[in-house]
Design a protein around this motif. Sequence first.
Motif, mmCIF file in Angstrom:
data_model
loop_
_atom_site.group_PDB
_atom_site.id
_atom_site.type_symbol
_atom_site.label_atom_id
_atom_site.label_comp_id
_atom_site.label_asym_id
_atom_site.label_seq_id
_atom_site.Cartn_x
_atom_site.Cartn_y
_atom_site.Cartn_z
ATOM 1 N N ILE A 1 74.205 86.221 41.345
ATOM 2 C CA ILE A 1 75.332 87.138 41.195
ATOM 3 C C ILE A 1 76.420 86.492 40.353
ATOM 4 O O ILE A 1 77.036 87.142 39.481
ATOM 5 C CB ILE A 1 75.865 87.539 42.584
ATOM 6 C CG1 ILE A 1 74.805 88.369 43.322
ATOM 7 C CG2 ILE A 1 77.173 88.325 42.461
ATOM 8 C CD1 ILE A 1 75.148 88.654 44.771
ATOM 9 N N PHE A 2 76.660 85.203 40.572
ATOM 10 C CA PHE A 2 77.638 84.479 39.761
ATOM 11 C C PHE A 2 77.207 84.485 38.292
ATOM 12 O O PHE A 2 78.021 84.748 37.394
ATOM 13 C CB PHE A 2 77.764 83.051 40.287
ATOM 14 C CG PHE A 2 78.776 82.202 39.570
ATOM 15 C CD1 PHE A 2 79.881 82.762 38.924
ATOM 16 C CD2 PHE A 2 78.625 80.830 39.535
ATOM 17 C CE1 PHE A 2 80.819 81.970 38.277
ATOM 18 C CE2 PHE A 2 79.553 80.031 38.882
ATOM 19 C CZ PHE A 2 80.650 80.598 38.248
ATOM 20 N N LYS A 3 75.937 84.215 38.045
ATOM 21 C CA LYS A 3 75.425 84.223 36.671
ATOM 22 C C LYS A 3 75.645 85.578 36.008
ATOM 23 O O LYS A 3 76.075 85.662 34.847
ATOM 24 C CB LYS A 3 73.937 83.864 36.680
ATOM 25 C CG LYS A 3 73.245 83.981 35.331
ATOM 26 C CD LYS A 3 71.759 83.715 35.458
ATOM 27 C CE LYS A 3 71.029 84.012 34.161
ATOM 28 N NZ LYS A 3 69.564 83.769 34.287
ATOM 29 N N GLN A 4 75.378 86.665 36.741
ATOM 30 C CA GLN A 4 75.526 88.003 36.180
ATOM 31 C C GLN A 4 76.987 88.358 35.920
ATOM 32 O O GLN A 4 77.283 89.236 35.098
ATOM 33 C CB GLN A 4 74.895 89.020 37.130
ATOM 34 C CG GLN A 4 73.377 88.894 37.220
ATOM 35 C CD GLN A 4 72.793 89.661 38.390
ATOM 36 O OE1 GLN A 4 73.484 90.444 39.042
ATOM 37 N NE2 GLN A 4 71.522 89.422 38.672
ATOM 38 N N SER A 5 77.897 87.658 36.583
ATOM 39 C CA SER A 5 79.325 87.932 36.381
ATOM 40 C C SER A 5 79.885 87.208 35.160
ATOM 41 O O SER A 5 81.031 87.453 34.779
ATOM 42 C CB SER A 5 80.115 87.515 37.624
ATOM 43 O OG SER A 5 80.222 86.092 37.706
ATOM 44 N N LEU A 6 79.076 86.329 34.567
ATOM 45 C CA LEU A 6 79.523 85.546 33.414
ATOM 46 C C LEU A 6 79.108 86.215 32.112
ATOM 47 O O LEU A 6 78.002 86.770 32.014
ATOM 48 C CB LEU A 6 78.938 84.130 33.482
ATOM 49 C CG LEU A 6 79.358 83.274 34.677
ATOM 50 C CD1 LEU A 6 78.531 81.993 34.721
ATOM 51 C CD2 LEU A 6 80.852 82.950 34.608
ATOM 52 N N ARG A 7 79.954 86.131 31.115
ATOM 53 C CA ARG A 7 79.610 86.670 29.806
ATOM 54 C C ARG A 7 78.776 85.684 28.991
ATOM 55 O O ARG A 7 78.103 86.083 28.048
ATOM 56 C CB ARG A 7 80.893 87.035 29.047
ATOM 57 C CG ARG A 7 81.717 88.133 29.694
ATOM 58 C CD ARG A 7 82.753 88.711 28.744
ATOM 59 N NE ARG A 7 83.765 87.737 28.373
ATOM 60 C CZ ARG A 7 84.874 87.501 29.075
ATOM 61 N NH1 ARG A 7 85.086 88.163 30.210
ATOM 62 N NH2 ARG A 7 85.751 86.610 28.658
ATOM 63 N N ASN A 8 78.830 84.412 29.357
ATOM 64 C CA ASN A 8 78.088 83.389 28.617
ATOM 65 C C ASN A 8 77.476 82.362 29.567
ATOM 66 O O ASN A 8 77.811 81.183 29.548
ATOM 67 C CB ASN A 8 79.013 82.686 27.623
ATOM 68 C CG ASN A 8 80.154 81.953 28.326
ATOM 69 O OD1 ASN A 8 80.553 82.348 29.433
ATOM 70 N ND2 ASN A 8 80.656 80.895 27.710
ATOM 71 N N PRO A 9 76.565 82.802 30.454
ATOM 72 C CA PRO A 9 75.959 81.831 31.375
ATOM 73 C C PRO A 9 75.210 80.751 30.604
ATOM 74 O O PRO A 9 74.703 80.998 29.503
ATOM 75 C CB PRO A 9 75.006 82.689 32.209
ATOM 76 C CG PRO A 9 74.693 83.873 31.349
ATOM 77 C CD PRO A 9 75.956 84.131 30.581
ATOM 78 N N PRO A 10 75.129 79.539 31.137
ATOM 79 C CA PRO A 10 74.391 78.472 30.449
ATOM 80 C C PRO A 10 72.938 78.874 30.194
ATOM 81 O O PRO A 10 72.320 79.584 30.996
ATOM 82 C CB PRO A 10 74.485 77.301 31.437
ATOM 83 C CG PRO A 10 75.730 77.569 32.233
ATOM 84 C CD PRO A 10 75.800 79.068 32.360
ATOM 85 N N ASP A 11 72.393 78.413 29.082
ATOM 86 C CA ASP A 11 71.036 78.783 28.687
ATOM 87 C C ASP A 11 69.988 78.329 29.698
ATOM 88 O O ASP A 11 68.901 78.924 29.777
ATOM 89 C CB ASP A 11 70.694 78.178 27.318
ATOM 90 C CG ASP A 11 71.419 78.880 26.183
ATOM 91 O OD1 ASP A 11 71.904 80.013 26.399
ATOM 92 O OD2 ASP A 11 71.493 78.299 25.085
ATOM 93 N N ASP A 12 70.303 77.267 30.449
ATOM 94 C CA ASP A 12 69.291 76.747 31.361
ATOM 95 C C ASP A 12 69.456 77.294 32.785
ATOM 96 O O ASP A 12 68.820 76.800 33.711
ATOM 97 C CB ASP A 12 69.318 75.213 31.381
ATOM 98 C CG ASP A 12 70.574 74.648 32.018
ATOM 99 O OD1 ASP A 12 71.601 75.353 32.040
ATOM 100 O OD2 ASP A 12 70.527 73.497 32.496
ATOM 101 N N TRP A 13 70.299 78.305 32.973
ATOM 102 C CA TRP A 13 70.424 78.911 34.291
ATOM 103 C C TRP A 13 69.318 79.950 34.473
ATOM 104 O O TRP A 13 69.548 81.148 34.511
ATOM 105 C CB TRP A 13 71.808 79.541 34.455
ATOM 106 C CG TRP A 13 72.859 78.526 34.860
ATOM 107 C CD1 TRP A 13 72.844 77.189 34.631
ATOM 108 C CD2 TRP A 13 74.077 78.800 35.558
ATOM 109 N NE1 TRP A 13 73.976 76.599 35.130
ATOM 110 C CE2 TRP A 13 74.762 77.567 35.705
ATOM 111 C CE3 TRP A 13 74.668 79.956 36.060
ATOM 112 C CZ2 TRP A 13 75.988 77.475 36.353
ATOM 113 C CZ3 TRP A 13 75.902 79.858 36.688
ATOM 114 C CH2 TRP A 13 76.551 78.624 36.846
ATOM 115 N N ASN A 14 68.102 79.464 34.571
ATOM 116 C CA ASN A 14 66.924 80.295 34.804
ATOM 117 C C ASN A 14 65.988 79.538 35.730
ATOM 118 O O ASN A 14 66.064 78.317 35.851
ATOM 119 C CB ASN A 14 66.204 80.619 33.492
ATOM 120 C CG ASN A 14 67.022 81.529 32.595
ATOM 121 O OD1 ASN A 14 67.227 82.688 32.891
ATOM 122 N ND2 ASN A 14 67.498 80.970 31.481
#
Length: 430
Positions: free
Chosen positions: A366-379
Motif C-alpha cells: 500500500i505504501f508503494k502504491q501511494s508513491l509516485r516514484n517507488p524504487p525500482d527494486d521494490w518488487n
Amino acid sequence: MSIPFFLLWLLSSPLFSLAAPSPRGYFINCGSKTDIQQDGITFLRDEGYALAGNLITLNRTDILSLLTTLRYFPHGPGKYCYEFPVTKGRKLLIRTTYFYGGFDGGIDPPIFDQIIDGTNWSVVNTTEDYKNGLSSYYEIIVIAIGKTISVCLASNEHTKAPASPFISSLELMNLDPSLYNSTDFGKYGLITVARSNFASDGDFLRFPDDPFNRYWQPFIDGNPTVEAHANVTTSGFWNQPPAKIFLSGSTTSRGKNLTLQWPPFSLPSNRYYVALYFQDSRTTSPYSWRVFTILIDGETFYQDLNVTTKGVTVYGTEWPLSGDIEVTLTPRSDMPVGPLINAGEIYQILPLSGTTLARDAMALQIFKQSLRNPPDDWNGDPCLPIAHPWSGIRCSQVNPVRVISLNLTGLSLRGILPKEIARLTALKEL
C-alpha cells in the motif's frame, strides 16, 4: 547450487501441428518490443511484467529470434523482478533462459542470483556454455503461495562491476496438480537437474509431444538400444511423460546388468526426487514382461520391478545423491531378456525460505502504491531472501519475518505515508 541445462539453439525449428493447443501459462520474450512465434508458442514482449531494466537487441543472425533480445538490470544492491498474477495453489514449471551475446561489450557473462518469491533459487553462471556457443536454461517446479509470483535477478559477490544481471526469456507453465504430487510444495521446490530420453540421439522432446512443454534431452551411451513395438498410453502414468519417450530404450543382453552413468555430471550432496520410466519394447504376448531390480549407487531403489508392454513409473521422493551417479538394472535370474529403461528425471529438493508476514507485506505494498516514484527494486518479497530485501528495508531474521526498520533517506521518494503503515507493529525505526 543447481545444475543448468545447456543446449545449442539452431536456426531451424520443427514444424508443429496447428491443432495442438498451446501450453497454459506465460511465455515472455525478454527485452523485446514485439511478440514472436517460437516452436508453436507465442512469446509475448515483457512490457508490464518487468518494471525496471533496459532492453537490448543482439546483432546476430545465427541464433533463434528468442535469443536476440534480452533485458538487463542495474549492477549493485537490490533485486529486480518479473511479477505475474496467478491462481493461489497453482503448480508451475518455471524456466529461465540466458544467452549473453556480449551485450555489454564484455567477454564473459556476469554471474548473479535468481530468486523465486522469497527463496534463493540458484546462481546463474553461463560462462562455460557461452564459450561453447551455448545458451543455458534453468527450471524449477513450485506452487503459487499467493495471487502473484515473482521471478527476480540480483547481483551477488561474484557479479563484477559494472556487469549486470540479464535474462533472455522466461516461461511459467501450468502443470497438472497430479504431477510430482508426492512432494510437499508448501515447504519445497524441485530444481530440474536432468530430464533424459534414453537411447535417443535426435532432437529433444518438448511441446507439443509434452503438453506441459517439459524438455526431454536425448541421452545415449555405449549400451545397446531398442525400438518399441507396442503403443503406450501415458495418461495413467505418474507425471504424465510424453508417449514418444517410449519409442526407444537402453538395454543389454540376457543375464547381464544394465549400467548407466547418469546424469553425465557430478551432483552436489543433497536430497533428490528421482523418477524412472520403463516399457517392455517387445510385441505384446503372454510373456511380455521383464523383471529386474534397480540400484542407484549400489543402494536398492526398487526390488523386482515387473515391466510389461503397458509400461511403469517408479520414483523416490527424497533420495540422497552425491558425486558421479551410477544406475544399475539387475535382471532376475529366470528372465529371457535383459533389463531396459526409457527415460528418467532428477530434481534437487530446494527448501523454501517462506515469506514476509502477510500483514507487513501488504502494508508495504500500500505504501508503494501511494508513491509516485517507488524504487525500482521494490518488487517481489520485501524481506526475503535475507541478502536481497527492498532498498531501505531491514527485517528480522526469525519466523515470522517482520519489518523492523524503514530508512528512506536518500531515496527521493514522492508521495504520502499512508495510515496502513501503522500495521508494521514490529517497526523499531522510521
